[in-house]
Enzyme design. Structure first.
Site, mmCIF file in Angstrom:
data_model
loop_
_atom_site.group_PDB
_atom_site.id
_atom_site.type_symbol
_atom_site.label_atom_id
_atom_site.label_comp_id
_atom_site.label_asym_id
_atom_site.label_seq_id
_atom_site.Cartn_x
_atom_site.Cartn_y
_atom_site.Cartn_z
ATOM 1 N N ASP A 18 9.870 8.011 10.229
ATOM 2 C CA ASP A 18 9.158 6.802 9.684
ATOM 3 C C ASP A 18 9.357 5.696 10.618
ATOM 4 O OD1 ASP A 18 8.339 8.373 7.457
ATOM 5 O OD2 ASP A 18 10.173 7.782 6.131
ATOM 6 N N GLU A 187 -1.142 7.333 2.990
ATOM 7 C CA GLU A 187 0.031 6.263 2.960
ATOM 8 C C GLU A 187 0.317 5.978 4.462
ATOM 9 O OE1 GLU A 187 2.835 9.079 1.286
ATOM 10 O OE2 GLU A 187 2.961 10.384 3.372
#
Length: 535
Positions: A18, A187
């Site tokens: 991420d 997302e």
């Protein structure tokens, strides 16, 4: 002869998922998720986007980070880093505490503020500063999962509010802004502005083999957003590539106007794909189509070897083989599970790491200090002197995916003798086997890793060596063990009695990647500590 200026992905190997990035002048800063490990949110710096040096962690105090309720792969999800008006901001979600938070700092090396909390549901928050407003964007999900009990037409997707980043106050209530292009689990939103358009970059497909990065654009930051007619910015679904599950991207511009992307990906091995190293940080150039849409390469695919950014090349990061534990604090590569151990306790004896166990290795708060496994082929080794006060107390070296999936070779007290024992914990399977009897409490324990196996050995003061049979590595893979993290390798001590008084002292710890695995940095084979010695 002109040198070909290339780099090799991943630019940050091992469990660094991420990634989020920002630029300040000629320097770049990057943060990644950390889940149940403490300290939280590793932060790196670079001047060429290729060579990344660790700065430390954004969350390095217990007042910032509570992981006591975090399960395996709980804790800190998906950060975003931004810089505005001389101040750095990081937002992320502690899914095991109060949700979204924002911290800030004048210096990216810290100290960072205690968190302020943002009352907005979902995960994967992002900040966008534009024309005096601070947009706070995250995903939104039905609760409970599936069709919403109150509104059957509820859409899963991306929501956005306005916030005060210094207080966390929501200044304008969240509004649904985009549902993506049809992939599941929209997302990881990031909002950018280029020319007269706002671009909303998100991930779809879930952080698994169907992962991809998509984009919509609008003339307003609130939408409506139209999807790119060129398809995903990047997608490795159903293609032959060393990288799979590619997604969760963030973008950055260079001083010359070029755009680049950081994102995550995994490197599966074997006929039946599996990965051990976790989701790693990849880098790719972004081009813009004539009609103004971003895309990676010609096929939306990230290559292993690519032309370097148009920036002066920085020296590659140096891999230091040995930590002698001579510094006043541990280096940034080390991590604890959920709860830190005080430096004044574990480094009380100069030149040694001291562990005093109160629990077992399979407990929620194990006495374990580990670093990320960053290469499939490696050797890790440590010298241990064990003062075991009760039978069954042990210490040694472990490779750990989570508390239910690990291998550990330890030195254990058995009456007047010391024996080497191998612990195999694979879900409900929990086996301890004796590898051999050793002389004295002073031993060297090692583990050799490969894509297929882990093999442990122990040598005592007499020179006698006991070696295990290879243990199957696939059982520590995310495909088998589940979760969002990667394997850690490190030192542990364990006891069944909290007041036993057992002490394990580790003189040094080596981590040596195989020579062919060292292309992401220079390998320093001298015995030296990763950080400067403290006073």
């Amino acid at each position: 002869m002109t040198e070909v200026r290339t780099f090799t992905n991943p630019v940050i190997p091992g469990f660094h998922p991420d990634p989020s990035i920002c630029r300040v002048g000629g320097e770049y800063f990057l943060v990644t998720s950390s889940f149940e490990y403490f300290p939280g949110l590793p932060i790196f710096t670079s001047r060429d986007l290729v060579s990344w040096q660790p700065l430390g962690h954004v969350l390095d105090r217990e007042s910032q980070l509570d992981l006591t309720r975090a399960p395996a792969s709980g804790g800190i999800f998906a950060p975003t880093i931004r810089h505005h008006d001389g101040r750095f901001y990081v937002t992320a979600t502690n899914v095991s505490d109060r949700g979204h938070f924002i911290v800030h700092a004048e210096d990216p090396a810290g100290p960072w503020s205690d968190p302020v909390w943002v009352d907005q549901n979902g995960i994967d928050p992002s900040l966008f500063f534009d024309e005096g407003h601070v947009y706070f964007t995250s995903n939104i999900e039905p609760d409970p999962a599936g069709p919403h009990v109150a509104d059957p037409h509820f859409e899963r997707g991306i929501q956005q509010s306005l916030v005060d980043p210094l207080t966390g106050a929501v200044l304008q209530e969240p509004r649904f802004i985009w549902g993506g292009t049809g992939g599941r689990y929209p997302e990881a939103p990031h909002l950018f502005r280029r020319g007269s358009f706002y671009y909303l970059v998100i991930s779809e497909g879930g952080t698994e083999y169907g992962h991809m990065v998509t984009v919509g654009r609008s003339t307003s930051p609130w939408g409506p957003f139209a999807a790119s007619p060129h398809g995903p910015i990047v997608s490795h679904r159903s293609i032959v590539s060393p990288f799979q599950a590619v997604g969760h991207a963030d973008l950055v511009t260079l001083p010359n106007g070029d755009w680049w992307m950081v994102c995550l990906g995994v490197r599966p091995v074997g006929q039946w794909p599996r990965h051990l190293l976790g989701r790693e940080t990849l880098l790719a150039a972004v081009r813009w189509t004539p009609d103004g849409w971003p895309i990676v390469g010609e096929r939306a695919v990230i290559e292993v070897d690519q032309t370097r950014p148009a920036l002066p090349a920085a020296p590659p990061p140096r891999h230091v083989v040995r930590d002698d534990f001579d510094a006043a604090t541990l280096g940034p590569e080390w991590a604890f599970v959920r709860r830190p151990m005080a430096p004044e306790a574990i480094l009380a004896r100069p030149g040694w790491l001291t562990l005093s166990p109160r629990t077992g290795l399979a407990e929620r708060f194990p006495c374990f200090v580990g670093r990320r496994q960053q290469h499939y082929d490696f050797v890790a080794e440590t010298r241990l002197v064990l003062d075991a006060r009760e039978d069954g107390d042990e210490a040694g070296i472990a490779v750990r995916m989570n508390e239910e999936h690990f291998y550990a070779l330890g030195l254990r007290r058995a009456g007047a003798a010391m024996e080497a024992v191998l612990r195999t914990r694979l879900g409900r399977l929990d086996i301890t086997s004796v590898v051999g009897v050793v002389e004295g409490p002073d031993v060297v324990i090692s583990v050799e890793g490969s894509a297929d196996s882990y093999t442990f050995s122990v040598s005592d003061s007499s020179g006698r060596v006991a070696r295990t049979q290879p243990r199957d590595a696939k059982f520590l893979s995310a495909e088998f063990a589940g979760g969002f993290t990667g394997v850690f390798v490190g030192m542990y001590a364990a006891t069944s009695s909290a007041g036993s008084g057992t002490v394990a002292r580790f003189d040094w710890f080596d981590y040596r990647p195989a020579p062919r695995a060292s292309s992401h940095g220079q390998l320093d084979r001298e015995d030296s500590c990763h950080v400067a010695a403290g006073s």
